[in-house]
Design a protein around this motif. Structure first.
Motif, PDB file in Angstrom:
ATOM      1  N   GLN A 101      -5.105  -6.950   1.814  1.00 24.02           N
ATOM      2  CA  GLN A 101      -5.948  -6.565   0.691  1.00 24.02           C
ATOM      3  C   GLN A 101      -7.153  -5.848   1.274  1.00 24.02           C
ATOM      4  O   GLN A 101      -7.818  -6.368   2.165  1.00 24.02           O
ATOM      5  CB  GLN A 101      -6.379  -7.810  -0.060  1.00 24.02           C
ATOM      6  CG  GLN A 101      -7.304  -7.477  -1.202  1.00 24.02           C
ATOM      7  CD  GLN A 101      -7.302  -8.583  -2.245  1.00 24.02           C
ATOM      8  OE1 GLN A 101      -6.302  -9.254  -2.481  1.00 24.02           O
ATOM      9  NE2 GLN A 101      -8.434  -8.775  -2.857  1.00 24.02           N
ATOM     10  N   ILE A 102      -7.399  -4.634   0.833  1.00 25.56           N
ATOM     11  CA  ILE A 102      -8.534  -3.893   1.368  1.00 25.56           C
ATOM     12  C   ILE A 102      -9.513  -3.522   0.250  1.00 25.56           C
ATOM     13  O   ILE A 102      -9.142  -3.469  -0.922  1.00 25.56           O
ATOM     14  CB  ILE A 102      -8.114  -2.614   2.128  1.00 25.56           C
ATOM     15  CG1 ILE A 102      -7.425  -1.605   1.209  1.00 25.56           C
ATOM     16  CG2 ILE A 102      -7.214  -2.944   3.309  1.00 25.56           C
ATOM     17  CD1 ILE A 102      -7.210  -0.237   1.862  1.00 25.56           C
ATOM     18  N   VAL A 103     -10.752  -3.306   0.651  1.00 24.26           N
ATOM     19  CA  VAL A 103     -11.771  -2.815  -0.279  1.00 24.26           C
ATOM     20  C   VAL A 103     -12.312  -1.528   0.330  1.00 24.26           C
ATOM     21  O   VAL A 103     -12.737  -1.524   1.488  1.00 24.26           O
ATOM     22  CB  VAL A 103     -12.925  -3.833  -0.448  1.00 24.26           C
ATOM     23  CG1 VAL A 103     -13.975  -3.291  -1.397  1.00 24.26           C
ATOM     24  CG2 VAL A 103     -12.390  -5.159  -0.942  1.00 24.26           C
ATOM     25  N   VAL A 104     -12.270  -0.428  -0.401  1.00 26.92           N
ATOM     26  CA  VAL A 104     -12.749   0.855   0.121  1.00 26.92           C
ATOM     27  C   VAL A 104     -14.247   0.939  -0.124  1.00 26.92           C
ATOM     28  O   VAL A 104     -14.700   0.844  -1.267  1.00 26.92           O
ATOM     29  CB  VAL A 104     -12.031   2.043  -0.568  1.00 26.92           C
ATOM     30  CG1 VAL A 104     -12.468   3.358   0.064  1.00 26.92           C
ATOM     31  CG2 VAL A 104     -10.516   1.871  -0.474  1.00 26.92           C
ATOM     32  N   MET A 105     -15.022   1.073   0.957  1.00 26.67           N
ATOM     33  CA  MET A 105     -16.476   1.080   0.798  1.00 26.67           C
ATOM     34  C   MET A 105     -17.046   2.495   0.807  1.00 26.67           C
ATOM     35  O   MET A 105     -17.883   2.833   0.000  1.00 26.67           O
ATOM     36  CB  MET A 105     -17.183   0.291   1.909  1.00 26.67           C
ATOM     37  CG  MET A 105     -16.357  -0.718   2.654  1.00 26.67           C
ATOM     38  SD  MET A 105     -16.289  -2.323   1.871  1.00 26.67           S
ATOM     39  CE  MET A 105     -18.011  -2.729   1.790  1.00 26.67           C
ATOM     40  N   GLN A 106     -16.657   3.298   1.801  1.00 23.27           N
ATOM     41  CA  GLN A 106     -17.206   4.656   1.829  1.00 23.27           C
ATOM     42  C   GLN A 106     -16.250   5.629   2.477  1.00 23.27           C
ATOM     43  O   GLN A 106     -16.185   5.749   3.690  1.00 23.27           O
ATOM     44  CB  GLN A 106     -18.562   4.687   2.527  1.00 23.27           C
ATOM     45  CG  GLN A 106     -18.651   3.854   3.779  1.00 23.27           C
ATOM     46  CD  GLN A 106     -20.006   3.971   4.439  1.00 23.27           C
ATOM     47  OE1 GLN A 106     -20.795   4.839   4.123  1.00 23.27           O
ATOM     48  NE2 GLN A 106     -20.276   3.096   5.381  1.00 23.27           N
ATOM     49  N   GLY A 121     -10.821  -5.359   5.147  1.00 26.52           N
ATOM     50  CA  GLY A 121      -9.753  -6.075   4.477  1.00 26.52           C
ATOM     51  C   GLY A 121      -9.362  -7.356   5.161  1.00 26.52           C
ATOM     52  O   GLY A 121      -9.917  -7.737   6.188  1.00 26.52           O
ATOM     53  N   LYS A 122      -8.421  -8.032   4.526  1.00 30.80           N
ATOM     54  CA  LYS A 122      -7.876  -9.245   5.120  1.00 30.80           C
ATOM     55  C   LYS A 122      -6.357  -9.217   5.008  1.00 30.80           C
ATOM     56  O   LYS A 122      -5.794  -8.647   4.065  1.00 30.80           O
ATOM     57  CB  LYS A 122      -8.466 -10.483   4.469  1.00 30.80           C
ATOM     58  CG  LYS A 122      -8.105 -10.625   3.016  1.00 30.80           C
ATOM     59  CD  LYS A 122      -8.418 -12.022   2.539  1.00 30.80           C
ATOM     60  CE  LYS A 122      -7.788 -12.242   1.173  1.00 30.80           C
ATOM     61  NZ  LYS A 122      -7.867 -13.596   0.699  1.00 30.80           N
ATOM     62  N   VAL A 123      -5.723  -9.834   5.976  1.00 32.88           N
ATOM     63  CA  VAL A 123      -4.268  -9.798   6.078  1.00 32.88           C
ATOM     64  C   VAL A 123      -3.661 -10.838   5.141  1.00 32.88           C
ATOM     65  O   VAL A 123      -4.069 -12.002   5.149  1.00 32.88           O
ATOM     66  CB  VAL A 123      -3.832 -10.095   7.529  1.00 32.88           C
ATOM     67  CG1 VAL A 123      -2.320 -10.054   7.648  1.00 32.88           C
ATOM     68  CG2 VAL A 123      -4.494  -9.114   8.483  1.00 32.88           C
ATOM     69  N   LEU A 124      -2.713 -10.405   4.311  1.00 32.77           N
ATOM     70  CA  LEU A 124      -2.053 -11.341   3.405  1.00 32.77           C
ATOM     71  C   LEU A 124      -0.775 -11.886   4.030  1.00 32.77           C
ATOM     72  O   LEU A 124      -0.475 -13.062   3.936  1.00 32.77           O
ATOM     73  CB  LEU A 124      -1.706 -10.633   2.088  1.00 32.77           C
ATOM     74  CG  LEU A 124      -2.883 -10.044   1.291  1.00 32.77           C
ATOM     75  CD1 LEU A 124      -2.370  -9.269   0.092  1.00 32.77           C
ATOM     76  CD2 LEU A 124      -3.819 -11.163   0.843  1.00 32.77           C
ATOM     77  N   ASP A 125      -0.033 -11.003   4.698  1.00 30.61           N
ATOM     78  CA  ASP A 125       1.298 -11.369   5.167  1.00 30.61           C
ATOM     79  C   ASP A 125       1.688 -10.486   6.350  1.00 30.61           C
ATOM     80  O   ASP A 125       1.317  -9.321   6.367  1.00 30.61           O
ATOM     81  CB  ASP A 125       2.278 -11.119   4.003  1.00 30.61           C
ATOM     82  CG  ASP A 125       3.426 -12.080   4.058  1.00 30.61           C
ATOM     83  OD1 ASP A 125       3.422 -12.945   4.946  1.00 30.61           O
ATOM     84  OD2 ASP A 125       4.329 -11.939   3.212  1.00 30.61           O
ATOM     85  N   VAL A 126       2.416 -11.039   7.299  1.00 28.03           N
ATOM     86  CA  VAL A 126       2.798 -10.253   8.480  1.00 28.03           C
ATOM     87  C   VAL A 126       4.314 -10.246   8.627  1.00 28.03           C
ATOM     88  O   VAL A 126       4.957 -11.290   8.521  1.00 28.03           O
ATOM     89  CB  VAL A 126       2.157 -10.853   9.756  1.00 28.03           C
ATOM     90  CG1 VAL A 126       2.681 -10.162  11.004  1.00 28.03           C
ATOM     91  CG2 VAL A 126       0.640 -10.759   9.696  1.00 28.03           C
ATOM     92  N   ASN A 127       4.900  -9.061   8.839  1.00 32.93           N
ATOM     93  CA  ASN A 127       6.327  -8.978   9.198  1.00 32.93           C
ATOM     94  C   ASN A 127       6.413  -8.738  10.691  1.00 32.93           C
ATOM     95  O   ASN A 127       5.934  -7.714  11.175  1.00 32.93           O
ATOM     96  CB  ASN A 127       7.006  -7.806   8.470  1.00 32.93           C
ATOM     97  CG  ASN A 127       6.759  -7.886   6.983  1.00 32.93           C
ATOM     98  OD1 ASN A 127       7.006  -8.924   6.367  1.00 32.93           O
ATOM     99  ND2 ASN A 127       6.223  -6.820   6.422  1.00 32.93           N
ATOM    100  N   GLU A 128       7.014  -9.686  11.408  1.00 27.65           N
ATOM    101  CA  GLU A 128       7.042  -9.582  12.872  1.00 27.65           C
ATOM    102  C   GLU A 128       8.133  -8.631  13.322  1.00 27.65           C
ATOM    103  O   GLU A 128       9.128  -8.461  12.667  1.00 27.65           O
ATOM    104  CB  GLU A 128       7.274 -10.967  13.481  1.00 27.65           C
ATOM    105  CG  GLU A 128       6.109 -11.890  13.189  1.00 27.65           C
ATOM    106  CD  GLU A 128       6.340 -13.311  13.698  1.00 27.65           C
ATOM    107  OE1 GLU A 128       6.696 -13.460  14.879  1.00 27.65           O
ATOM    108  OE2 GLU A 128       6.170 -14.236  12.904  1.00 27.65           O
TER     109      GLU A 128
END
Ligand code: GDP
Length: 419
Positions: free
Chosen positions: A319-324, A412-419
């Motif tokens: 999930q990311i938040v676009v700041m600038q 952002g923060k990581v929700l899920d990882v595919n290895e």
């Protein structure tokens, strides 16, 4: 002083009273910064009887702000019976994203300030949403400026119900929130129970702060130690250095470095030039691992237990938040991601959902682009191996900044990882 510590964020809409509340807390707990006292000592002694002191604190904080010496309400400290508090950056503050990534902004809990005469406003929504994204534990909601609504109970209840609705929308459990009618300016229900709100019998602010749950040191999580540098030291050999983010590093442990994918037994651990048997979260260490040469590992590797090694992501959802960002972000964009000590170019492969930042709800599936102010769930493919973890499992290794053109454009923060 207490040996228990809390990182506290003060969040809320502009002008709802965050700085005033911080000034009030510094004043009531006797923690006014020394230079503020020094500056106006004589004047304060002359006039500073009964109640004037608080005005002095605020005047000085305001003066600094006008002089452009931004009175950073961030990084102020005060102590209560139960905790030493450090006030960390709020969303919107210029260093917030940077500090969030380096871990300095990891607030344990937050005070949300909402003005009784204004109610929930745009930044109230934004900050609550960010607080939830960043994993804030509990929220103390100070319904501020009660003096401006004549300490009226129904005005208070109105704001409480607006905030409760907002918390439900962003799925922030209302059981993790408590509400207090306060006036930061007049001092009602901050350090002493106010006669002006005789209809209220809940905790006052300092009681609520004392009752916050103690943050758990992340020692139960598996070892995660991002490598900052790798040295060669005479008589010892290869010495990777870094900060233990989670877990414990013990001499004798079998460890693995990812994504370099090498490992061995820990022979020595050094902290402040002394050998120690183990290192804990927050410790900066140099250590030596049997059989590892200088070219086997690099900055950006993460060291973890051989039987529970750090995850290497083929792709990950975040999930990311676009700041600038000066224009729009579309699929295929490949900026540099900064996660713990790693810097890796990553492609935003798809933009899966646009999220309404004020409510946290899905606003659009598969949007063509996102831009400043947007929050989104995206799928990301690192262009080189990158060790990163879902923030729900190991928060310390689950957040990142996205940089391009010399500035941080998103976080952002990581929700899920595919290895
Ligand atoms: P911030 O932008 O959230 O940090 O808000 P400030 O702390 O700078 O406060 C904005 C304005 O509201 C200032 O003029 C304060 O004096 C005023 N203010 C803050 N708290 C109170 C309060 O409890 N009562 C009243 N009447 N005014 C307040």
């Amino acid at each position: 002083m207490s040996d228990r510590h809390q990182n506290l964020a003060i969040i809320g809409h502009v002008d709802h009273g965050k700085s005033t509340l911080v000034g009030r807390l510094l004043y009531e707990t006797g923690s006014v910064p020394e230079h503020v006292i020094e500056q106006h000592k004589e004047e304060a002694e002359e006039k500073g009887k009964g109640g004037f002191e608080f005005a002095y604190v605020m005047d000085n904080l305001a003066e600094e702000r006008e002089r452009g010496v931004t009175i950073d309400i961030a990084h102020q400290e005060f102590s209560t019976d139960a905790y030493d508090f450090t006030i960390v950056d709020c969303p919107g503050h210029r260093d917030f994203v940077k500090n969030m990534i380096t871990g300095a902004s990891q607030a344990d809990n937050a005070v949300l300030v909402v003005a009784a005469d204004d109610g929930v406003a745009p930044q109230t929504r934004e900050h609550v949403f960010l607080a939830r994204t960043l994993g804030i534990g509990e929220l103390i909601v100070g319904v501020n400026k009660m003096d401006l609504v004549d300490y009226n109970e129904s005005d208070y209840e109105q704001v409480v119900s607006e905030v409760e609705d907002l918390l439900k929308q962003v799925r922030f459990g209302t059981e993790d929130a408590s509400f207090i009618p306060i006036s930061a300016f007049e001092g009602d229900n901050i350090a002493e129970r106010s006669d002006n709100t005789d209809w209220y019998d809940g905790d006052i602010l300092l009681e609520a702060l004392n009752d916050l749950p103690e943050p758990e040191p992340p020692t139960d999580a598996p070892l995660r130690l991002p490598i900052q540098d790798v040295y060669t030291i005479d008589g010892i050999g290869t010495v990777p250095v870094g900060r233990v983010e989670t877990g414990i590093l013990n001499v004798g442990d079998n460890v693995s470095f990812q994504p370099s994918d090498v490992g061995g037994e820990v022979k020595t651990v050094e902290m402040h030039h002394e050998e120690v048997p183990k290192a804990e979260p927050g410790d900066n260490v140099g250590f030596n691992v049997r059989g590892i040469g200088k070219d086997d590992i690099r900055r950006g590797d993460v060291c973890g237990p051989a039987d529970d090694p750090p995850t290497v992501a083929e792709t990950f959802q975040a999930q990311i938040v676009v700041m600038q960002h000066p224009s729009v972000i579309t699929a295929g964009y490949t900026p540099v991601f900064h996660a713990h000590t790693a810097q890796v170019a990553c492609t935003i492969e798809s933009i899966d959902q646009k999220i309404d930042p004020s409510s946290g709800e899905v606003a659009e599936e598969n949007p063509d682009f996102i831009q400043n102010g947007d929050a989104a769930v995206v799928t990301i493919r690192p262009q080189k191996p990158l060790s990163i973890e879902p923030s729900g499992e190991i928060p310390e290794l689950g957040s990142f900044a996205i940089r391009d053109m010399g500035q941080t454009i998103a976080a952002g923060k990581v929700l899920d990882v595919n290895e």
